[in-house]
Design a protein around this motif. Structure first.
Motif, short mmCIF file in Angstrom:
data_model
loop_
_atom_site.label_atom_id
_atom_site.label_comp_id
_atom_site.label_asym_id
_atom_site.label_seq_id
_atom_site.Cartn_x
_atom_site.Cartn_y
_atom_site.Cartn_z
N SER A 248 0.76 -1.19 -0.07
CA SER A 248 0.05 -0.09 -0.01
C SER A 248 0.74 1.24 0.16
N ARG A 275 -7.29 0.08 -6.73
CA ARG A 275 -8.36 -0.78 -6.17
C ARG A 275 -8.79 -2.03 -7.01
N GLU A 280 -6.47 -2.23 -0.34
CA GLU A 280 -7.18 -1.29 0.45
C GLU A 280 -6.41 0.27 0.56
N THR A 282 -5.50 3.52 2.28
CA THR A 282 -5.19 3.95 3.90
C THR A 282 -5.45 5.17 3.97
N SER A 308 -16.49 8.80 1.25
CA SER A 308 -16.14 7.47 0.94
C SER A 308 -15.25 6.92 2.06
N MET A 309 -14.21 7.83 2.52
CA MET A 309 -13.14 7.59 3.57
C MET A 309 -14.06 7.03 4.83
N PHE A 313 -14.90 2.91 3.75
CA PHE A 313 -13.89 2.55 4.44
C PHE A 313 -13.67 2.45 6.04
N ARG A 314 -14.37 3.09 6.56
CA ARG A 314 -14.37 3.38 8.02
C ARG A 314 -13.00 3.96 8.50
#
Length: 481
Positions: A248, A275, A280, A282, A308-309, A313-314
Motif C-alpha cells: 500500500s 482498487r 485497500e 489507507t 467514502s473514506m 472504508f471506516r
C-alpha cells in the motif's frame, strides 16, 4: 483449539504451557486473550513476565507494557535482558524520556548497557524522545556497531530534523567501506526533500542496483519518494513500474508523486488501478487524493473521497485531511463554504486547518474570512508569524495600507519575527541556497545583474508587480510604476 486442548488434558497449571499461550496470543494480535491467560496463571516466572511485557509492546499497548514492567520490578521476579529490551520499546512508543533514563540506569548497573541490542534500543528510545544528543553519545561510545544500530541513528537524525546530518553520516559510512543494507538505504532515502541533491539521490540509486536491493519494497518506495521530491516524476514512474512487488505504501507514494506534481488525473487513475488490484486504501491514500483534487480544482470529487473514506472504508479523518479539504475549497474560491466546513467539524480547528483557510484568503484577497482565520491562528499560536504576514498581504491586495501598517506594527510589538524564506537550485551536483536580498553567494553580483536584466525585459513585455503580496524588488521604484 489448542487452548481448549490444554484444559481438556489438565495442562492449564503448567507454567511453560501458560507462557507459550501468552506468547502465541500476542503474536496473533489477540492481546486481550493473552492478558487473560497471564491474569489466570497461578505461578509466573521471568519468561511469563517478559512474554506479557514484550507482547504488549509489540501490539503497541505501550502504557500497559510499562505499567507491568514497573509492577514486576516491585515483585519477587527479576527482569532479564529481554524484559529490559521490551520495556525500552515501550518507552520509545510512549516517548517516556524519564522512565527511559531510569531503565538506562538499571541496565548500566547490571553491566549490560554495552550489548548491541540494548544499545540500539537505548538509541531508538532517546531518538524518539527527542534527545538525539544522548542517542549520539551512546553511538559514539559503542565498542561494536552493526547494521541495526547504524539504521537507528540514521532514522534518529531524520526524525529529529537533522536531514543533512543523516545524509552526511550515510555518505561517510559508504566511503568508510561499511556494509550497507536495505534498511539503511531506505532510512536515508526517507530524508530526501525538495532541497536535497538529486545527484546524490541518483548515486544512492546506483548503489541500490549494484547491491541488488531493487527488489526490496522499502527501498523501492524510498526511491519513488526521493525522485518525486527532487522533481523527477518520470524516474518515480520508472521505479514504480519495475517493482516486482508493491504494498500500500508503494501505491500511496506514487499517487502522492502525481499529486505533488499537479497531475490530479493520473493520481485518480492510479487509485482506480490500486482498487482493481485489491489493495485497500489507507488514511495516507486519501490524503494524497485530497491533495490531488485540491490542486486540480476537483472539489466534488474531493468531497466524494472524504465521504467514502468515512462511510465505505471506516477510516477516521485526521487534521491533515480536514486541512486538505479547506485548502481544496479555498483554492476554488469557495471561502465561505470552507469557513462553514470548519465550523461543522467534530473537533476544534487547529493551526493546519486555520492556516489553510488564511492562505486561501490571501490568494483571493478576502478580508472578512481572512480576519476570521487570522484571529483563530492568533489564539492558537500567538508567536506564529504566518497569520500576521498573510493578513498584511490581504490588506495590501485591497489597498488598505493603514490596516496593513497596523498589522506589521502589532507583529513587531509582540516580538514576532518573520521566518526567512529560502530558495535553492542544484547545479553540477551542488545545491545553492538563497534568502531574500542574499549577498553572501560568491557570484551574487553576477546573479543580481542577470535578475535586473530579466526584470527589465519582463516590464517591457507588460509585466506589472502583483500588489497582493509583500515582495522585495531589485528596483524599489517599480512598486509605484
Amino acid at each position: 483449539m489448542i487452548h481448549s486442548l490444554v484444559f481438556l488434558n489438565g495442562f492449564e497449571r503448567e507454567i511453560t504451557v501458560g507462557n507459550a499461550l501468552v506468547t502465541s496470543y500476542f503474536k496473533c494480535g489477540c492481546s486481550s486473550f493473552g492478558r487473560q491467560v497471564f491474569d489466570e496463571m497461578l505461578e509466573r516466572n521471568v519468561v511469563t513476565w517478559t512474554a506479557i511485557i514484550s507482547g504488549l509492546s509489540q501490539n503497541e499497548l505501550f502504557e500497559d507494557s510499562l505499567r507491568l514492567f514497573l509492577k514486576m520490578r516491585h515483585g519477587m521476579v527479576e527482569p532479564n535482558f529481554l524484559t529490559y529490551l521490551s520495556s525500552l520499546m515501550a518507552c520509545s512508543g510512549l516517548q517516556a524520556l524519564g522512565e527511559g533514563r531510569q531503565i538506562h540506569g538499571l541496565v548500566w548497573k547490571l553491566g549490560i548497557q554495552s550489548d548491541l541490542c540494548i544499545e540500539s534500543a537505548l538509541m531508538d528510545m532517546y531518538s524518539k524522545c527527542g534527545s538525539l544528543e544522548d542517542a549520539w553519545r551512546i553511538f559514539e561510545s559503542a565498542v561494536e556497531l552493526d547494521e541495526v544500530s547504524m539504521t537507528v541513528i540514521l532514522v534518529g537524525f531524520a526524525q529529529n530534523g537533522f536531514e543533512e546530518e543523516a545524509i552526511q553520516f550515510f555518505v561517510k559510512m559508504v566511503k568508510a567501506g561499511t556494509e550497507v543494507d536495505p534498511n539503511m538505504v531506505s532510512a536515508v532515502l526517507g530524508v530526501f526533500g525538495v532541497d536535497t541533491s538529486l545527484g546524490l539521490g541518483k548515486q544512492i540509486h546506483s548503489l541500490v542496483i549494484k547491491r541488488s536491493f531493487g527488489s526490496n519494497r522499502f527501498v523501492g518506495n524510498g526511491l519513488i519518494n526521493m525522485y518525486s521530491k527532487c522533481g523527477e516524476l518520470q524516474d518515480s514512474i520508472k521505479v514504480f513500474s519495475k517493482m516486482p512487488q508493491r504494498n500500500s505504501v508503494s501505491w500511496n507514494s506514487m499517487i502522492a508523486a502525481f499529486a505533488r506534481h499537479g497531475d490530479g488525473f493520473r493520481a485518480l487513475q492510479l487509485y482506480e488501478e490500486m482498487r482493481q488490484e485489491g489493495v485497500e486504501p489507507t488514511d495516507v491514500t486519501f490524503l494524497s487524493l485530497l491533495h490531488a483534487c485540491s490542486h486540480g480544482g476537483l472539489v466534488d470529487k474531493g468531497m466524494e473521497f472524504l465521504k467514502s473514506m468515512t462511510e465505505v472504508f471506516r477510516i477516521s479523518p485526521r487534521t491533515e485531511h480536514y486541512a486538505c479539504v479547506v485548502d481544496m475549497l479555498g483554492r476554488a474560491g469557495l471561502l465561505n463554504e470552507a469557513k462553514t466546513f470548519i465550523e461543522g467539524l467534530p473537533m476544534k480547528p487547529d493551526v493546519l486547518i486555520c492556516q489553510a483557510l488564511l492562505g486561501a484568503c490571501s490568494i483571493h484577497g478576502n478580508t472578512e474570512v481572512g480576519k476570521y482565520a487570522a484571529e483563530q491562528l492568533f489564539l492558537l499560536e500567538p508567536d506564529n508569524p504566518v497569520p500576521h504576514v498573510l493578513l498584511a498581504n490581504i490588506y495590501s491586495s485591497e489597498g488598505r495600507w493603514k490596516e496593513r501598517a497596523w498589522t506589521i506594527k502589532r507583529m513587531k510589538e509582540i516580538g514576532v519575527v518573520k521566518e526567512t524564506g529560502m530558495s535553492w537550485i542544484e547545479i553540477d551536483k551542488k545545491v545553492h541556497s538563497f534568502v531574500v536580498e542574499d549577498k553572501m553567494h560568491p557570484q551574487a553580483v553576477i546573479i543580481y545583474g542577470v535578475l535586473a536584466g530579466l526584470f527589465r525585459l519582463m516590464k517591457d513585455e507588460g509585466y506589472k508587480p502583483d500588489k497582493r503580496f509583500i515582495l522585495y524588488y531589485l528596483d524599489q521604484d517599480v512598486k509605484h510604476n
